[in-house]
Design an enzyme around this catalytic site. Sequence first.
Site, mmCIF file in Angstrom:
data_model
loop_
_atom_site.group_PDB
_atom_site.id
_atom_site.type_symbol
_atom_site.label_atom_id
_atom_site.label_comp_id
_atom_site.label_asym_id
_atom_site.label_seq_id
_atom_site.Cartn_x
_atom_site.Cartn_y
_atom_site.Cartn_z
ATOM 1 N N GLY A 1 0.796 -1.242 0.000
ATOM 2 C CA GLY A 1 0.000 0.000 0.000
ATOM 3 C C GLY A 1 0.820 1.278 0.000
ATOM 4 O O GLY A 1 0.275 2.367 -0.164
ATOM 5 N N HIS B 1 -31.916 18.387 -5.238
ATOM 6 C CA HIS B 1 -32.095 19.412 -4.212
ATOM 7 C C HIS B 1 -32.570 18.749 -2.931
ATOM 8 O O HIS B 1 -33.408 17.854 -2.982
ATOM 9 C CB HIS B 1 -33.160 20.417 -4.677
ATOM 10 C CG HIS B 1 -33.507 21.417 -3.604
ATOM 11 N ND1 HIS B 1 -32.689 22.489 -3.318
ATOM 12 C CD2 HIS B 1 -34.558 21.481 -2.758
ATOM 13 C CE1 HIS B 1 -33.241 23.191 -2.328
ATOM 14 N NE2 HIS B 1 -34.367 22.603 -1.976
#
Length: 463
Positions: free
Chosen positions: A41, A442
């Site tokens: 990693g 929204h």
Amino acid sequence: MADYDFDVLIIGAGPGGYVAAIRAAQLGLKTACVESRETLGGTCLNVGCIPSKALLHASELFEEAAHGHFAQWGITGEFKLDLDKMHGGRKDAVKGLTQGIEFLFKKNKVEWLKGRASFTGKDSVTVGDRTVRAKNIVVATGSSVTPLPGVTIDQERIVDSTGALELAQVPSHLVVIGGGVIGLELGSVWRRLGAKVTVVEFLDQILPGMDEEVRKESNKIFKKQGFEFKLGTKVTGVERTGDGVRVSVEPSKGGAAETIEASHVLVAIGRRPNTDGLNLEAAGLQLNAKGQIEVDHSFRTSVPGIWAIGDVVPGPMLAHKAEDEGIAVSENVAGLTGIVNHNIIPSVVYTTPEIAGVGLTEEQARAHGEVKVGKFPMLANSRAKTNKEPDGFVKVVADAKTDRVLGVWMINNLAGTMIAQAAQAMEFGATSEDIAYTCHAHPTHAEAFKEAAMAVRGKPIHI
Ligand code: FAD
Ligand code: NAI
């Protein structure tokens, strides 16, 4: 293939290298990845993106709970910090994700060669006492902390980003050298947990490389949060004083020197490519003046069969840039066409609010030609206002003639997530009108992006 142990050998298992390895294996290439750390990693998963984001998340929760943000919604109580447990959460995140890469290596049949790789020729490296030959070698060795001459990192009181992730106690006063991404993210962590934080920045503004307006506005917001800034200031020395540190500073352009007494110092003045011990000479590879390996658009180095990606090559030192290069390089190795559009690499600072941008800054765009700029404040966005998150804005920079979007910059609580929409729109060559006429749900913070796009040629509705 008879002479080769592998079709492709990747050196380094950071987001560049491990992604390249998995993609190569998916494409049917016999693949190995050399990594000298105990876990896969790279910087990102072990000591970078992931542990810093774990602490940013946890410290934000703490600040909201303990310092009144919860109280404004009627949630009260006594909240205490258990720093050991917070570190435990960080370690869990790192462990889970690094083990996840190990699982993916096994699943995709990528062989992990444990140890440090060193070239012995243009198609061979040693790893420990083993010599391996590969038809293609990808250098993905990443970067490490740039040291500040004359300052010795002891990882106790004078720390780099790795040490700053592991402090066992909250500093009473943390001096951060460097007002860049690491300084502001890790400075935010410790400020939220109770430290006084002073940022000493050589330049006259924080966050170099970002849009000017974003730099100025974020500076104001950080000041409001309690950060102290010494801009245009250079550090001339750092010394241990028993239980603390003394930092000597003076104006970058000359002037009276002063000292700052603090409990801890974080040195965060940038990162430099990792090439020590690689024995690049044996492969016939040279470094540029910045110590990077130069590559062409396909990630080929000057030596046939050797490729390079990620922090060790020029460009922004970002995990997602390294990952995309990892996919592209393996596709190129496999004879496909792997491309990364380096003009559209988003960058995000994961503070509160988040700061994000993609494409050209307004200043860069103006230097290229006539532009139109649309801006929308978060204060006028219904969701941000409802959530009591009024800081920041979204800004869209478009070509005045073609209306094509050249850059998007924003400061708001969800900027890191919202910038993906901007990057995608720009990849598709969107105009500001395309964004303005796209229906946005929204109530969302993302409506501020639509309204900023509306502001480029016409008028937004809510201001
Ligand atoms: P690296 O991740 O550095 O990996 C290279 C690997 O190669 C290392 O594991 C190293 O051990 C190994 N290696 C080196 N030489 C050899 C050798 N000779 N033999 C064997 N192995 C070798 N970026 C973001 O996009 N978002 C973020 O939020 C973010 N946060 C960060 C926070 C911090 C504190 C830091 C320090 C960095 C952060 N970054 C972030 C930057 C990001 O971590 C890097 O851009 C990214 O890890 C680069 O990937 P890479 O694969 O090129 O190299
Ligand atoms: P940086 O390049 O972002 O900032 C370093 C800052 O230090 C600059 O503002 C520079 O002007 C200043 N500086 C340099 N020398 C100095 C001196 N002697 N005295 C005072 N100030 C000085 O580097 P940083 O913050 O160390 O991060 C390194 C890399 O890691 C960055 O390139 C970034 O891409 C990556 N990173 C990305 C993150 C993200 O994407 N959210 C988070 C953390 C790191």
